[in-house]
Write an enzyme that holds these catalytic residues in place. Sequence first.
Site, mmCIF file in Angstrom:
data_model
loop_
_atom_site.group_PDB
_atom_site.id
_atom_site.type_symbol
_atom_site.label_atom_id
_atom_site.label_comp_id
_atom_site.label_asym_id
_atom_site.label_seq_id
_atom_site.Cartn_x
_atom_site.Cartn_y
_atom_site.Cartn_z
ATOM 1 N N CYS A 195 4.803 -1.240 1.724
ATOM 2 C CA CYS A 195 4.811 0.180 1.363
ATOM 3 C C CYS A 195 3.517 0.865 1.795
ATOM 4 O O CYS A 195 2.421 0.387 1.513
ATOM 5 C CB CYS A 195 5.010 0.327 -0.149
ATOM 6 N N CYS A 226 -0.971 4.382 -5.490
ATOM 7 C CA CYS A 226 -0.200 3.471 -6.325
ATOM 8 C C CYS A 226 -1.058 2.250 -6.635
ATOM 9 O O CYS A 226 -1.784 1.752 -5.774
ATOM 10 C CB CYS A 226 1.078 3.040 -5.614
ATOM 11 N N CYS A 279 11.367 6.758 3.119
ATOM 12 C CA CYS A 279 10.971 5.864 2.018
ATOM 13 C C CYS A 279 9.751 5.046 2.402
ATOM 14 O O CYS A 279 9.733 4.403 3.451
ATOM 15 C CB CYS A 279 12.077 4.852 1.734
ATOM 16 N N CYS A 296 12.280 14.426 -3.660
ATOM 17 C CA CYS A 296 11.629 13.142 -3.941
ATOM 18 C C CYS A 296 10.203 13.451 -4.410
ATOM 19 O O CYS A 296 9.396 14.008 -3.658
ATOM 20 C CB CYS A 296 11.649 12.321 -2.653
ATOM 21 N N CYS A 354 2.881 -3.447 -3.257
ATOM 22 C CA CYS A 354 4.046 -3.920 -2.514
ATOM 23 C C CYS A 354 3.653 -3.970 -1.037
ATOM 24 O O CYS A 354 3.136 -2.996 -0.486
ATOM 25 C CB CYS A 354 5.241 -2.996 -2.748
ATOM 26 N N GLU A 356 2.312 13.923 -1.737
ATOM 27 C CA GLU A 356 3.404 14.417 -0.906
ATOM 28 C C GLU A 356 4.718 14.475 -1.687
ATOM 29 O O GLU A 356 4.962 13.672 -2.581
ATOM 30 C CB GLU A 356 3.568 13.522 0.331
HETATM 31 N N1 SAH Z 1 7.070 2.613 -7.332
HETATM 32 C C1 SAH Z 1 8.451 3.002 -7.472
HETATM 33 C C2 SAH Z 1 8.714 4.321 -6.819
HETATM 34 C C3 SAH Z 1 8.649 4.296 -5.304
HETATM 35 S S1 SAH Z 1 10.232 4.586 -4.736
HETATM 36 C C4 SAH Z 1 9.345 1.891 -6.978
HETATM 37 O O1 SAH Z 1 8.828 0.919 -6.449
HETATM 38 O O2 SAH Z 1 10.545 1.959 -7.171
HETATM 39 C C5 SAH Z 1 10.161 4.297 -3.067
HETATM 40 C C6 SAH Z 1 11.223 3.294 -2.607
HETATM 41 O O3 SAH Z 1 11.017 3.036 -1.214
HETATM 42 C C7 SAH Z 1 11.039 1.974 -3.313
HETATM 43 O O4 SAH Z 1 12.254 1.309 -3.443
HETATM 44 C C8 SAH Z 1 10.159 1.261 -2.346
HETATM 45 O O5 SAH Z 1 10.142 -0.109 -2.547
HETATM 46 C C9 SAH Z 1 10.776 1.670 -1.021
HETATM 47 N N2 SAH Z 1 9.868 1.490 0.099
HETATM 48 C C10 SAH Z 1 8.531 1.391 0.058
HETATM 49 N N3 SAH Z 1 8.027 1.210 1.288
HETATM 50 C C11 SAH Z 1 9.068 1.219 2.137
HETATM 51 C C12 SAH Z 1 9.174 1.125 3.549
HETATM 52 N N4 SAH Z 1 8.109 1.001 4.327
HETATM 53 N N5 SAH Z 1 10.412 1.184 4.091
HETATM 54 C C13 SAH Z 1 11.501 1.345 3.299
HETATM 55 N N6 SAH Z 1 11.451 1.464 1.962
HETATM 56 C C14 SAH Z 1 10.249 1.395 1.381
#
Ligand code: SAH
Length: 407
Positions: free
Chosen positions: A141, A134, A361, A127, A138, A114
């Site tokens: 996420c 991944c 995000c 984005c 985390c 996406e």
């Molecule tokens: N793997 C990279 C790129 C992903 S960026 C990284 O971790 O930076 C996506 C951003 O959104 C990251 O900061 C991630 O931690 C955040 N994110 C992931 N899941 C989320 C959620 N459910 N709500 C808000 N932010 C989230």
Amino acid sequence: MVSVVLFQTPYVLQILRRKQLSDNRVNLLNFDRQAMTDFFVELGEKPFRATQMLKWIYQFGVSDFDEMTNLSKAVRENLHTIAKVSVPDVVEQQESDDGTIKWLFSLENGNAIETVFIPENDRGTLCVSSQVGCALECSFCSTAQQGFNRNLSTAEIIGQVWAANQVMKVMPRNERVISNVVMMGMGEPLLNFNNVVSAMDLMMDDNAYGLSKRRVTISTSGVVPALERLKAVSDVALAVSLHAPNDEIRDEIVPINKKYPIKQLLEACKFYIDAEHKRKVTFEYVMLEGINDQVKHAKQLAALIKDIPSKVNLIPFNPFPGSNYKCSSNNAIDRFRQTLMKSGIIATTRKTRGDDIDAACGQLAGKVVDKTKRRLRKPTVSINSLKVESKKVDKNNNKQSHTGRMQ
Ligand code: SAH
């Protein structure tokens, strides 16, 4: 009202590139400037052909060699037999009430990724995804829940920018222009180092998209050795998914922290931004109720980063099916931000965009044919098995790199 468009009509298919059957032709979208130059020189052509080709593909959006009129007929015919300009197919487009657009691109074997466009008054941000799924886990996420399949090729990364441009050109509100790119879609970009660096080079190349280095941002959860290596080959803007003020919390919610704890990560950030050059790192911090959102956490965070030229971007947690967290209240987020500001830290709260189409995000899920069998396991990550690419940037990366994933 959310609009969903499925791309099956001949009109739209005409705009997007023809579906290419698998073949041996090289995909020119895999080539950055150097690789494109090498390619033409090997064909016995002058190096400036690379500039012409980059302009045709990225500035004019042309994928058919026959339309590249400043190339001789012989060159074009040769290109037809050995090369192609091929991007993943857009199979679905959703538009949110707030103007955010999300595309689903289909890849081979049932995988899909996406990409999201976020319009704002002064900019349009794309984005972009770097991996199918991944390999990191985390806990908050959505992409992480999908597991991991493989790295995207350079063509599949820059192809997201190409396709988004092409589609938006012919949409009714054609003022939508991509001014910024953030590597914040699916995947951990630093675990797909070579292909991501090549794609970002194309984003910044004057003969391709020509974005300034301040407008291309890589976001990482903290792959420290790769971040150190990035400095030698790129100087894009840096965002770091910190999300916690101490190792105890971070170990739980960003498990790569067990391998590269906060202290090491912050040292690597300082090294990357090189304080003399007046750059800042953006620390992303997801607001999780009862986990990391107390005033004491804000104070701890402020103390942690006070010596690093930086700003903090608070991200309200975006829920997804099966997520066990709750977003902090507006009051808690505001209190957290005020505490940071009082300690001299610049802090903003990210406006949630596109959540009605699951484009916010952490909500990007695509379709991942999971090779890690994550859903069958307990959610723990074997950090020691993470492999970080260590070779130099491979300019001739027509083949997809499969390193950087869970082995
Ligand atoms: N793997 C990279 C790129 C992903 S960026 C990284 O971790 O930076 C996506 C951003 O959104 C990251 O900061 C991630 O931690 C955040 N994110 C992931 N899941 C989320 C959620 N459910 N709500 C808000 N932010 C989230």
